[in-house]
Scaffold this motif. Structure first.
Motif, mmCIF file in Angstrom:
data_model
loop_
_atom_site.group_PDB
_atom_site.id
_atom_site.type_symbol
_atom_site.label_atom_id
_atom_site.label_comp_id
_atom_site.label_asym_id
_atom_site.label_seq_id
_atom_site.Cartn_x
_atom_site.Cartn_y
_atom_site.Cartn_z
ATOM 1 N N ALA A 224 23.454 -25.096 -24.345
ATOM 2 C CA ALA A 224 22.074 -24.655 -24.157
ATOM 3 C C ALA A 224 21.149 -25.818 -23.831
ATOM 4 C CB ALA A 224 21.590 -23.902 -25.390
ATOM 5 N N VAL A 225 21.227 -26.902 -24.596
ATOM 6 C CA VAL A 225 20.404 -28.073 -24.301
ATOM 7 C C VAL A 225 20.839 -28.695 -22.977
ATOM 8 C CG1 VAL A 225 19.835 -30.418 -25.047
ATOM 9 C CG2 VAL A 225 19.790 -28.542 -26.696
ATOM 10 N N THR A 226 22.139 -28.773 -22.754
ATOM 11 C CA THR A 226 22.660 -29.314 -21.492
ATOM 12 C C THR A 226 22.063 -28.578 -20.297
ATOM 13 O OG1 THR A 226 24.758 -29.863 -22.569
ATOM 14 C CG2 THR A 226 24.766 -29.756 -20.174
ATOM 15 N N ASP A 227 22.173 -27.263 -20.322
ATOM 16 C CA ASP A 227 21.742 -26.467 -19.180
ATOM 17 C C ASP A 227 20.225 -26.482 -19.015
ATOM 18 O OD1 ASP A 227 24.443 -25.939 -19.298
ATOM 19 O OD2 ASP A 227 24.228 -23.777 -19.064
ATOM 20 N N THR A 228 19.489 -26.460 -20.121
ATOM 21 C CA THR A 228 18.032 -26.448 -20.034
ATOM 22 C C THR A 228 17.517 -27.741 -19.418
ATOM 23 O OG1 THR A 228 17.887 -24.979 -21.951
ATOM 24 C CG2 THR A 228 15.895 -26.167 -21.340
ATOM 25 N N LEU A 229 18.076 -28.869 -19.821
ATOM 26 C CA LEU A 229 17.658 -30.144 -19.242
ATOM 27 C C LEU A 229 17.938 -30.186 -17.744
ATOM 28 C CD1 LEU A 229 18.510 -32.918 -21.845
ATOM 29 C CD2 LEU A 229 16.412 -32.739 -20.521
ATOM 30 N N CYS A 230 19.116 -29.746 -17.351
ATOM 31 C CA CYS A 230 19.476 -29.789 -15.935
ATOM 32 C C CYS A 230 18.621 -28.833 -15.114
ATOM 33 C CB CYS A 230 20.954 -29.450 -15.761
ATOM 34 S SG CYS A 230 22.084 -30.695 -16.426
ATOM 35 N N PHE A 231 18.401 -27.634 -15.635
ATOM 36 C CA PHE A 231 17.763 -26.566 -14.871
ATOM 37 C C PHE A 231 16.248 -26.679 -14.859
ATOM 38 C CE2 PHE A 231 16.537 -22.140 -13.924
ATOM 39 C CZ PHE A 231 17.392 -21.864 -12.876
ATOM 40 N N LYS A 232 15.665 -27.214 -15.911
ATOM 41 C CA LYS A 232 14.209 -27.262 -16.025
ATOM 42 C C LYS A 232 13.608 -28.633 -15.760
ATOM 43 C CE LYS A 232 13.488 -23.361 -19.184
ATOM 44 N NZ LYS A 232 12.608 -22.613 -18.264
ATOM 45 N N LEU A 233 14.439 -29.680 -15.729
ATOM 46 C CA LEU A 233 13.882 -31.019 -15.606
ATOM 47 C C LEU A 233 14.644 -31.906 -14.627
ATOM 48 C CD1 LEU A 233 11.833 -33.170 -16.699
ATOM 49 C CD2 LEU A 233 13.587 -33.735 -18.421
ATOM 50 N N TRP A 234 15.912 -32.144 -14.886
ATOM 51 C CA TRP A 234 16.613 -33.214 -14.180
ATOM 52 C C TRP A 234 16.857 -32.930 -12.715
ATOM 53 C CZ3 TRP A 234 20.660 -34.690 -18.474
ATOM 54 C CH2 TRP A 234 20.013 -35.485 -19.439
ATOM 55 N N ASP A 235 16.949 -31.674 -12.313
ATOM 56 C CA ASP A 235 17.143 -31.408 -10.886
ATOM 57 C C ASP A 235 15.880 -31.713 -10.081
ATOM 58 O OD1 ASP A 235 15.721 -29.199 -11.902
ATOM 59 O OD2 ASP A 235 16.478 -27.896 -10.318
ATOM 60 N N ARG A 236 14.770 -31.953 -10.763
ATOM 61 C CA ARG A 236 13.512 -32.298 -10.106
ATOM 62 C C ARG A 236 13.301 -33.811 -9.998
ATOM 63 N NH1 ARG A 236 13.499 -27.587 -12.576
ATOM 64 N NH2 ARG A 236 12.105 -25.892 -11.950
ATOM 65 N N THR A 237 14.224 -34.581 -10.519
ATOM 66 C CA THR A 237 14.100 -36.037 -10.474
ATOM 67 C C THR A 237 14.735 -36.572 -9.186
ATOM 68 O OG1 THR A 237 16.227 -36.619 -11.492
ATOM 69 C CG2 THR A 237 14.411 -36.028 -12.985
ATOM 70 N N PRO A 238 14.383 -37.793 -8.784
ATOM 71 C CA PRO A 238 15.020 -38.383 -7.611
ATOM 72 C C PRO A 238 16.431 -38.890 -7.882
ATOM 73 C CG PRO A 238 13.423 -39.909 -8.547
ATOM 74 C CD PRO A 238 13.271 -38.626 -9.306
ATOM 75 N N HIS A 239 16.895 -38.776 -9.132
ATOM 76 C CA HIS A 239 18.199 -39.327 -9.503
ATOM 77 C C HIS A 239 19.303 -38.275 -9.597
ATOM 78 C CE1 HIS A 239 15.475 -42.496 -10.622
ATOM 79 N NE2 HIS A 239 14.983 -41.797 -11.623
ATOM 80 N N ALA A 240 18.973 -37.022 -9.302
ATOM 81 C CA ALA A 240 19.891 -35.927 -9.616
ATOM 82 C C ALA A 240 21.275 -36.123 -8.985
ATOM 83 C CB ALA A 240 19.278 -34.607 -9.164
ATOM 84 N N PHE A 241 21.337 -36.359 -7.691
ATOM 85 C CA PHE A 241 22.646 -36.427 -7.041
ATOM 86 C C PHE A 241 23.443 -37.652 -7.473
ATOM 87 C CE2 PHE A 241 20.344 -33.558 -4.154
ATOM 88 C CZ PHE A 241 21.232 -32.502 -4.149
ATOM 89 N N ALA A 242 22.759 -38.749 -7.725
ATOM 90 C CA ALA A 242 23.457 -39.943 -8.203
ATOM 91 C C ALA A 242 24.060 -39.706 -9.582
ATOM 92 C CB ALA A 242 22.501 -41.137 -8.245
#
Length: 225
Positions: free
Chosen positions: A98-116
């Motif tokens: 739950a924490v894993t998915d929430t961070l990825c879906f609500k925050l980290w995919d919006r960062t410039p570092h996502a693909f790296a």
């Protein structure tokens, strides 16, 4: 005055429901070593709404080790200021989907570092660290981040991880494949379906499951187009 951590924890505690907490594992598969209050997601969102974006406060929330506070941290952190160091450090604490998915879906995919970070985490040994790579890839695809080349270059990561039979990894890999195949791009749709067909024909049980499930999802989506 910005709120302090103690006041936010008290706000969360006012919404705590021990009965809900006790169902989180059996009903939702959320099992964590963090302290759990038992606050439904809608109530966590209500607490988060007036807080705005504050990276320092997000870090303080994360450091509490309280499950619901860590969920709040996902909603309070600022994607424009997120660093790879913070992403790695928080990811190292993951022990539930739950924490894993929430961070990825609500925050980290919006960062410039996502693909790296997808590339960095895709070969990790830990179940939730590796899941994070593929949930982040799925989140980027669903939220229309990046270009076709970003996804075509990462289909081999899906192929390589598709033998990982751990539940939360294989479901993350499957989600990433389905999300890429759901893009409007003809090149991505074709490449994802070709990979799904390859996996579905594999003698490996986990690869077969991922491929067949993705093909069913693609067929259903194509029928609705």
């Amino acid at each position: 005055m910005p709120p302090d951590i103690a006041s936010i924890l008290r706000a969360l505690e006012t919404h705590a429901d021990p009965a809900f907490r006790d169902t989180m594992g059996p009903r939702y598969g959320i099992v964590t070593a963090d302290r759990v209050l038992g606050v439904p997601m809608a109530k966590i969102h209500a607490v988060a709404k007036p807080l705005g974006r504050d990276p320092e406060f997000a870090e303080a929330l994360w450091q509490t080790g309280v499950y619901e506070a860590r969920m709040l941290a996902c909603m309070v952190d600022d994607p424009a200021t997120v660093t790879t160091e913070r992403m790695d450090r928080w990811r190292a604490d993951f022990d539930n989907w739950a924490v894993t998915d929430t961070l990825c879906f609500k925050l980290w995919d919006r960062t410039p570092h996502a693909f790296a970070m997808i590339d960095r985490w895709a070969t990790l040994e830990g179940e939730f660290g590796r899941r994070a790579a593929f949930v982040l890839l799925a989140s980027c695809a669903l939220h229309r981040k990046g270009a076709d080349a970003d996804y075509l270059a990462r289909l081999p990561l899906i192929h390589a991880a598709a033998t990982d039979e751990r539940n939360f990894v294989k479901k993350g890999v499957n989600w990433a494949l389905r999300a890429i195949g759901g893009r409007k791009s003809p090149a991505l749709r074709t490449a994802a379906r070709d990979l799904a067909a390859t996996l579905a024909a594999s003698p490996d049980r986990t690869r077969r499951w991922i491929g067949k499930d993705a093909l069913r999802a693609f067929a259903k989506a194509d029928a609705g187009d």
